[in-house]
Design an enzyme around this catalytic site. Structure first.
Site, short mmCIF file in Angstrom:
data_model
loop_
_atom_site.label_atom_id
_atom_site.label_comp_id
_atom_site.label_asym_id
_atom_site.label_seq_id
_atom_site.Cartn_x
_atom_site.Cartn_y
_atom_site.Cartn_z
N HIS A 230 0.84 -1.20 0.00
CA HIS A 230 0.00 0.00 0.00
C HIS A 230 0.87 1.25 0.00
O HIS A 230 2.08 1.18 0.20
CB HIS A 230 -0.99 0.01 1.17
CG HIS A 230 -0.40 0.01 2.54
ND1 HIS A 230 0.30 1.07 3.07
CD2 HIS A 230 -0.43 -0.93 3.51
CE1 HIS A 230 0.67 0.79 4.30
NE2 HIS A 230 0.25 -0.42 4.59
N CYS B 180 3.06 -4.63 6.84
CA CYS B 180 2.77 -4.46 5.42
C CYS B 180 4.01 -3.92 4.69
O CYS B 180 5.00 -3.56 5.33
CB CYS B 180 1.61 -3.48 5.22
SG CYS B 180 0.01 -4.13 5.75
#
Length: 99
Positions: A49, A75
């Protein structure tokens, strides 16, 4: 990019791009969100992301400045342009290898 911090490392191994992806999200418990997310593990748990956003969806410059150092909750954080490219271009089932 930035991967997980020592207290919240990014899982290592071989994975595949999953079907979950979206334009934006916001996690109230971590008080962070992001744009252009693509899941690669846990069906929405571990993502590629953009750099983090605040509750209003604005990029957090201090977090963007951490690109290149371990800084995420696990992430893989990417520049805005790279995250957008991943979101629009990388097909489902593409192999992801995290060393």
């Amino acid at each position: 990019c930035s991967t997980g911090s020592k207290s919240s490392p990014t899982p290592r191994g071989t994975f595949h791009i999953q079907h979950e992806r979206g334009l934006s999200f916001y996690n109230a418990s971590s008080k962070e969100g992001a744009h252009y997310w693509v899941s690669w593990l846990g069906h929405g748990v571990y993502l590629f992301h953009s750099v983090p956003t605040n509750k209003s969806g604005q990029y957090v410059v201090s977090e963007a400045n951490k690109l290149g150092t371990p800084a995420s909750h696990g992430c893989v954080r990417l520049s805005i342009s790279d995250a957008k490219w991943m979101y629009k271009t990388v097909p489902y089932h593409t192999k992801v290898v995290v060393h």
